[in-house]
Motif scaffolding. Structure first.
Motif, PDB file in Angstrom:
ATOM      1  N   THR A  32      -7.403   3.358  13.594  1.00  0.00           N
ATOM      2  CA  THR A  32      -6.142   2.800  13.303  1.00  0.00           C
ATOM      3  C   THR A  32      -5.442   3.274  11.885  1.00  0.00           C
ATOM      4  N   ILE A  75      -6.577   1.090   8.096  1.00  0.00           N
ATOM      5  CA  ILE A  75      -5.176   0.747   7.672  1.00  0.00           C
ATOM      6  C   ILE A  75      -5.189   0.590   6.285  1.00  0.00           C
ATOM      7  N   ALA A  88      -1.930   2.466   9.036  1.00  0.00           N
ATOM      8  CA  ALA A  88      -0.694   1.747   8.814  1.00  0.00           C
ATOM      9  C   ALA A  88      -0.318   1.933   7.350  1.00  0.00           C
ATOM     10  N   LYS A  89      -0.065   0.859   6.684  1.00  0.00           N
ATOM     11  CA  LYS A  89       0.156   0.531   5.167  1.00  0.00           C
ATOM     12  C   LYS A  89       0.735   1.856   4.721  1.00  0.00           C
ATOM     13  N   ASP A 130     -11.192   1.056  11.315  1.00  0.00           N
ATOM     14  CA  ASP A 130      -9.972   0.518  10.969  1.00  0.00           C
ATOM     15  C   ASP A 130      -9.510   1.069   9.654  1.00  0.00           C
ATOM     16  N   GLY A 179       2.553   2.111  12.085  1.00  0.00           N
ATOM     17  CA  GLY A 179       1.222   2.097  12.384  1.00  0.00           C
ATOM     18  C   GLY A 179       0.985   2.921  13.380  1.00  0.00           C
ATOM     19  N   GLY A 228      -0.188  -2.374  11.291  1.00  0.00           N
ATOM     20  CA  GLY A 228      -1.781  -2.130  11.540  1.00  0.00           C
ATOM     21  C   GLY A 228      -2.075  -3.211  12.455  1.00  0.00           C
TER      22      GLY A 228
END
Length: 393
Positions: free
Chosen positions: A246, A222, A248-249, A220, A258, A109
């Protein structure tokens, strides 16, 4: 197997101590349960901080990773692979991104945030806006957007020209966004702040102001993305389209990945050849894992499951609990007169993994496969857990 005590002692002699002493030494996991090296089982209501979207050892993810590992794990950014192309296309579809949109794959992230910062620099402006209580990562660029003084101060000076405004304060946002703003960074739900959701009206105002002043709106997602809130992405509940997002996770269910998603050709073309890169980013293994996660969420209706199971916490009536908040399977339990760290420790002793995200709140971000019956075991145990945490009457 080596005992937890011995491994923790060796940990302190071998590791840089940025995390302090670990709470447990885990050995394995299955579904929503993990087992430590001493053989004790725990219901994992944190899932690696919103990472293990499919829990532990999910057959679809294991099979995808195994198959891809037999074919190619890494090929570098000189080349691409079918899993990378397929995952990028899938994310753009789920994000309802218009023609000309694109995806840049990274490994975390924080790296996705760094890419978004570089994207913002390509506007010709350098002033960034973030929210108080924000958390965007620990790398130096991401840290400049992270509000908590304890994270920032040991590493200052950071990137300059970052303005922090109070969350959900419309007047403060109107005063901050102007024609010098490069980008506004927003978490639709501020996870590290204690799972505090921003209103749909605020997100729409952010879109209006950034569009009016020619700034980028960056969401964001993430922690909130990939189905955690019952939508693919949390901002979709407000029907707002950002300029960039963005991720990720949960995207690859535990395999590091990411992503920066850009919306529309005018934004996507801000970054060109040579402007950014990542040796490991978008490797076939991580992308194959990502595809397996997205396929499974869709096939098993885990968006619906997140909404249904999470709703059990909407009306939590337990002594010592003042309120609950959040959406889907990203939740906070606000405590009254009971320290959250003590409650977290008592929960762990009782066989439940939760997170004291603030001094007064417990965060739950369990696997999206969590069942109502599994969550009910925690709810049933919570009165005793909080009683232990409160100490003698």
């Amino acid at each position: 197997m080596t005992s937890a005590g011995e491994l923790l002692h060796r940990y302190s002699g071998a590791m840089v101590q940025v995390f302090g002493q670990p709470q447990l030494v885990l050995a394995s996991g299955h579904g929503c349960w993990v087992t430590d090296v001493d053989g004790k089982r725990y219901l994992d209501l944190l899932s690696g901080i919103a990472v293990n979207a499919l829990g532990h050892g999910h057959p679809a993810l294991v099979q995808a990773v195994t198959k891809q590992a037999e074919q190619a794990i890494h090929i570098s950014n000189f080349f691409t692979s079918e899993p990378a192309v397929l995952l990028a296309e899938r994310l753009l579809t789920l994000a309802q991104a218009p023609a000309g949109s694109g995806v840049f794959f990274a490994n975390s992230g924080a790296e996705a945030i760094e890419a978004a910062i570089k994207l913002s620099r390509r506007t010709g402006r350098s002033r960034l806006i973030a929210l108080e209580s924000s958390f965007h990562g620990r790398t130096t660029g991401a840290l400049a957007l992270t509000h908590k003084a304890a994270y920032r101060e040991p590493f200052e000076p950071l990137i300059p020209e970052v303005t922090f405004v109070p969350p959900d304060d419309a007047d403060a946002l109107r005063a901050a966004v102007d024609d010098t703003t490069a980008a506004l960074f927003i978490e639709p739900i501020q996870g590290e702040a204690g799972v505090r959701e921003l209103s749909a009206d605020y997100l729409r105002l952010a879109r209006e102001l950034t569009s009016r002043h020619g700034a980028l709106l960056v969401f964001d997602e993430i922690q909130t993305g990939i189905g955690r809130t019952g939508h693919w992405f949390a901002h979709q509940a407000a029907d707002v389209l950002p300029d960039a997002m963005t991720l990720a996770k949960g995207l690859a269910g535990g395999v590091p990945i990411g992503a920066l998603v850009t919306f529309g050709g005018d934004v996507t073309t801000l970054l060109g050849a040579g402007h950014h890169g990542s040796t490991f980013g978008g490797n076939p293994l991580a992308c194959a894992a990502g595809l397996a996660v997205l396929d499974t969420i869709e096939r098993e209706d885990l968006l619906g499951n997140a909404r249904t199971v999470g709703a059990l916490l909407d009306t939590l009536a337990v002594p010592g609990v003042s309120t609950t908040r959040g959406r889907g399977l990203l939740r906070a339990i606000e405590l009254s007169g009971i320290p959250a760290p003590a409650a977290m420790a008592a929960a762990r002793e009782a066989g439940f993994i939760v997170n004291a995200v603030t001094p007064t709140a417990l965060r739950l971000a369990p696997p999206l496969i969590l069942t109502q019956a599994e969550l009910q075991t925690f709810i049933d145990a919570l009165p005793e857990i909080l009683g232990v945490a409160a100490g003698p009457a």
